[in-house]
Design an enzyme around this catalytic site. Structure first.
Site, PDB file in Angstrom:
ATOM      1  CG  HIS A   1       3.992  -5.936  -5.942  1.00 59.53           C
ATOM      2  ND1 HIS A   1       3.680  -4.933  -5.021  1.00 59.53           N
ATOM      3  CD2 HIS A   1       3.870  -7.101  -5.259  1.00 59.53           C
ATOM      4  CE1 HIS A   1       3.391  -5.478  -3.865  1.00 59.53           C
ATOM      5  NE2 HIS A   1       3.495  -6.797  -3.980  1.00 59.53           N
ATOM      6  CG  LEU A   2       0.953  -9.431 -12.277  1.00 58.04           C
ATOM      7  CD1 LEU A   2      -0.487  -9.641 -11.813  1.00 58.04           C
ATOM      8  CD2 LEU A   2       1.003  -9.230 -13.799  1.00 58.04           C
TER       9      LEU A   2
END
Length: 181
Positions: A94-95
Protein backbone atom coordinates in the site's frame (compact mmCIF):
# COMPACT_ATOMS: atom_id res chain seq x y z
CA UNK A 1 -5.11 -11.32 12.56
CA UNK A 2 -4.83 -7.50 12.38
CA UNK A 3 -2.00 -7.65 9.79
CA UNK A 4 -4.60 -8.86 7.29
CA UNK A 5 -7.15 -6.08 7.90
CA UNK A 6 -6.26 -4.23 4.69
CA UNK A 7 -7.20 -7.27 2.66
CA UNK A 8 -10.61 -7.28 4.35
CA UNK A 9 -11.00 -3.50 3.79
CA UNK A 10 -10.40 -3.70 0.05
CA UNK A 11 -12.67 -6.71 -0.36
CA UNK A 12 -15.63 -4.41 0.42
CA UNK A 13 -16.15 -2.12 -2.59
CA UNK A 14 -18.05 0.29 -0.36
CA UNK A 15 -14.61 1.33 0.99
CA UNK A 16 -13.29 2.22 -2.47
CA UNK A 17 -13.01 5.95 -3.20
CA UNK A 18 -11.36 5.62 -6.62
CA UNK A 19 -10.39 2.54 -8.59
CA UNK A 20 -8.77 1.58 -11.86
CA UNK A 21 -8.09 -1.72 -13.58
CA UNK A 22 -5.05 -2.26 -11.36
CA UNK A 23 -5.59 -0.35 -8.13
CA UNK A 24 -7.90 0.97 -5.44
CA UNK A 25 -7.86 4.05 -3.19
CA UNK A 26 -9.37 3.80 0.28
CA UNK A 27 -9.32 6.08 3.29
CA UNK A 28 -6.92 4.96 6.00
CA UNK A 29 -9.06 3.53 8.80
CA UNK A 30 -6.74 5.10 11.41
CA UNK A 31 -5.58 8.29 9.66
CA UNK A 32 -2.45 9.91 11.02
CA UNK A 33 -3.29 13.28 9.41
CA UNK A 34 -6.28 15.31 8.22
CA UNK A 35 -6.07 13.49 4.87
CA UNK A 36 -4.68 9.95 4.76
CA UNK A 37 -5.38 7.58 1.90
CA UNK A 38 -4.01 4.20 0.90
CA UNK A 39 -3.53 3.14 -2.70
CA UNK A 40 -3.45 -0.63 -3.11
CA UNK A 41 -2.95 -2.89 -6.11
CA UNK A 42 -5.73 -5.30 -6.99
CA UNK A 43 -3.06 -7.95 -7.49
CA UNK A 44 -1.85 -9.80 -4.43
CA UNK A 45 1.52 -8.30 -3.54
CA UNK A 46 2.19 -8.52 0.17
CA UNK A 47 4.87 -5.82 0.53
CA UNK A 48 7.57 -3.69 -1.06
CA UNK A 49 10.01 -6.55 -0.59
CA UNK A 50 8.30 -8.49 -3.40
CA UNK A 51 8.67 -5.69 -5.94
CA UNK A 52 11.01 -5.80 -8.93
CA UNK A 53 11.53 -3.73 -12.09
CA UNK A 54 8.62 -5.54 -13.70
CA UNK A 55 6.32 -3.84 -11.17
CA UNK A 56 7.31 -0.30 -12.24
CA UNK A 57 4.25 0.15 -14.53
CA UNK A 58 2.02 -0.95 -11.62
CA UNK A 59 3.74 1.50 -9.27
CA UNK A 60 3.29 4.29 -11.81
CA UNK A 61 -0.44 3.50 -12.00
CA UNK A 62 -0.69 3.53 -8.17
CA UNK A 63 1.09 6.91 -8.18
CA UNK A 64 -1.41 8.21 -10.72
CA UNK A 65 -4.25 7.09 -8.43
CA UNK A 66 -2.50 8.94 -5.58
CA UNK A 67 -2.47 12.17 -7.58
CA UNK A 68 -6.10 11.57 -8.58
CA UNK A 69 -7.31 11.34 -4.96
CA UNK A 70 -5.54 14.60 -4.09
CA UNK A 71 -7.08 16.30 -7.12
CA UNK A 72 -10.57 14.85 -6.50
CA UNK A 73 -10.46 16.14 -2.92
CA UNK A 74 -9.49 19.62 -4.21
CA UNK A 75 -6.19 19.59 -2.33
CA UNK A 76 -2.62 20.59 -3.23
CA UNK A 77 -0.09 17.90 -4.16
CA UNK A 78 2.69 19.84 -2.38
CA UNK A 79 0.85 19.36 0.93
CA UNK A 80 1.26 15.57 0.78
CA UNK A 81 3.85 12.91 1.38
CA UNK A 82 3.48 9.91 -0.91
CA UNK A 83 5.37 6.73 -0.18
CA UNK A 84 5.70 3.40 1.56
CA UNK A 85 6.78 2.23 4.98
CA UNK A 86 10.26 0.68 4.92
CA UNK A 87 8.94 -1.82 7.46
CA UNK A 88 5.24 -2.33 6.65
CA UNK A 89 3.02 -3.53 9.47
CA UNK A 90 0.09 -4.59 7.28
CA UNK A 91 -0.17 -7.27 4.61
CA UNK A 92 -0.81 -6.03 1.07
CA UNK A 93 1.35 -3.49 -0.62
CA UNK A 94 0.00 0.00 0.00
CA UNK A 95 1.09 3.49 -0.99
CA UNK A 96 0.42 6.16 1.64
CA UNK A 97 -0.95 9.51 0.49
CA UNK A 98 -0.82 11.59 3.65
CA UNK A 99 -1.16 15.31 4.29
CA UNK A 100 1.84 16.79 6.06
CA UNK A 101 -0.20 18.41 8.84
CA UNK A 102 -0.16 15.18 10.92
CA UNK A 103 -3.08 16.41 12.98
CA UNK A 104 -5.20 13.42 13.98
CA UNK A 105 -6.48 11.66 17.12
CA UNK A 106 -5.04 8.43 15.63
CA UNK A 107 -1.51 9.87 15.74
CA UNK A 108 -0.84 8.71 19.28
CA UNK A 109 2.80 7.70 19.61
CA UNK A 110 6.30 8.75 18.70
CA UNK A 111 6.46 5.53 16.66
CA UNK A 112 3.61 6.76 14.44
CA UNK A 113 5.45 10.05 13.87
CA UNK A 114 8.80 8.47 13.12
CA UNK A 115 7.26 5.96 10.70
CA UNK A 116 6.31 8.93 8.47
CA UNK A 117 9.07 11.42 9.27
CA UNK A 118 12.31 9.45 9.13
CA UNK A 119 13.86 7.07 6.62
CA UNK A 120 11.24 4.56 7.78
CA UNK A 121 9.08 6.30 5.18
CA UNK A 122 10.28 5.64 1.64
CA UNK A 123 9.09 8.30 -0.81
CA UNK A 124 7.56 6.93 -3.99
CA UNK A 125 10.36 8.33 -6.18
CA UNK A 126 13.05 6.74 -3.99
CA UNK A 127 11.44 3.30 -4.22
CA UNK A 128 10.83 3.69 -7.96
CA UNK A 129 14.47 4.65 -8.59
CA UNK A 130 15.79 1.86 -6.36
CA UNK A 131 13.73 -0.77 -8.19
CA UNK A 132 14.82 0.61 -11.54
CA UNK A 133 18.51 0.53 -10.55
CA UNK A 134 18.72 -2.51 -8.28
CA UNK A 135 15.58 -4.56 -9.07
CA UNK A 136 14.62 -4.90 -5.38
CA UNK A 137 14.13 -3.13 -2.08
CA UNK A 138 15.87 -4.63 0.94
CA UNK A 139 14.77 -4.58 4.56
CA UNK A 140 16.54 -2.19 6.85
CA UNK A 141 18.71 -3.96 9.41
CA UNK A 142 17.00 -4.24 12.84
CA UNK A 143 19.47 -1.87 14.51
CA UNK A 144 18.74 0.79 11.86
CA UNK A 145 14.94 0.39 12.30
CA UNK A 146 15.28 0.69 16.09
CA UNK A 147 17.51 3.73 15.75
CA UNK A 148 15.05 5.44 13.40
CA UNK A 149 12.14 4.70 15.74
CA UNK A 150 14.14 6.32 18.55
CA UNK A 151 14.93 9.45 16.50
CA UNK A 152 14.29 12.59 18.59
CA UNK A 153 11.10 14.44 17.75
CA UNK A 154 11.39 17.31 15.28
CA UNK A 155 8.57 19.28 13.68
CA UNK A 156 8.30 18.62 9.95
CA UNK A 157 7.35 22.26 9.30
CA UNK A 158 9.85 24.22 11.38
CA UNK A 159 12.84 23.75 13.72
CA UNK A 160 10.80 23.01 16.87
CA UNK A 161 12.23 20.08 18.86
CA UNK A 162 9.68 19.02 21.46
CA UNK A 163 10.76 16.90 24.37
CA UNK A 164 7.48 15.00 24.57
CA UNK A 165 5.02 13.77 21.96
CA UNK A 166 2.00 15.73 23.32
CA UNK A 167 4.02 18.94 22.83
CA UNK A 168 4.58 18.02 19.18
CA UNK A 169 0.88 17.31 18.65
CA UNK A 170 -0.08 20.68 20.14
CA UNK A 171 2.55 22.41 18.02
CA UNK A 172 1.32 20.70 14.82
CA UNK A 173 -2.25 21.79 15.58
CA UNK A 174 -0.98 25.39 15.83
CA UNK A 175 0.61 25.09 12.39
CA UNK A 176 -2.65 23.80 10.95
CA UNK A 177 -4.64 26.59 12.59
CA UNK A 178 -2.27 29.25 11.21
CA UNK A 179 -2.48 27.74 7.73
CA UNK A 180 -6.28 27.78 7.75
CA UNK A 181 -6.55 31.46 8.78
Amino acid sequence: MWRLNLIKEIADQANWIISSDVGIVIADKYPKAQHHYLVLPKSEISSIFELTREHLPLLEELHLLASNIVEVRGLQWADFKVGFHAEPSMERLHLHVISQDFVSPALKHKKHWNCFNTQLFVPYAVLHDKLKAENSFQRLPPHVRHSLLATPLLCNQCDFKPKYFPELKEHLAEHLQKKST
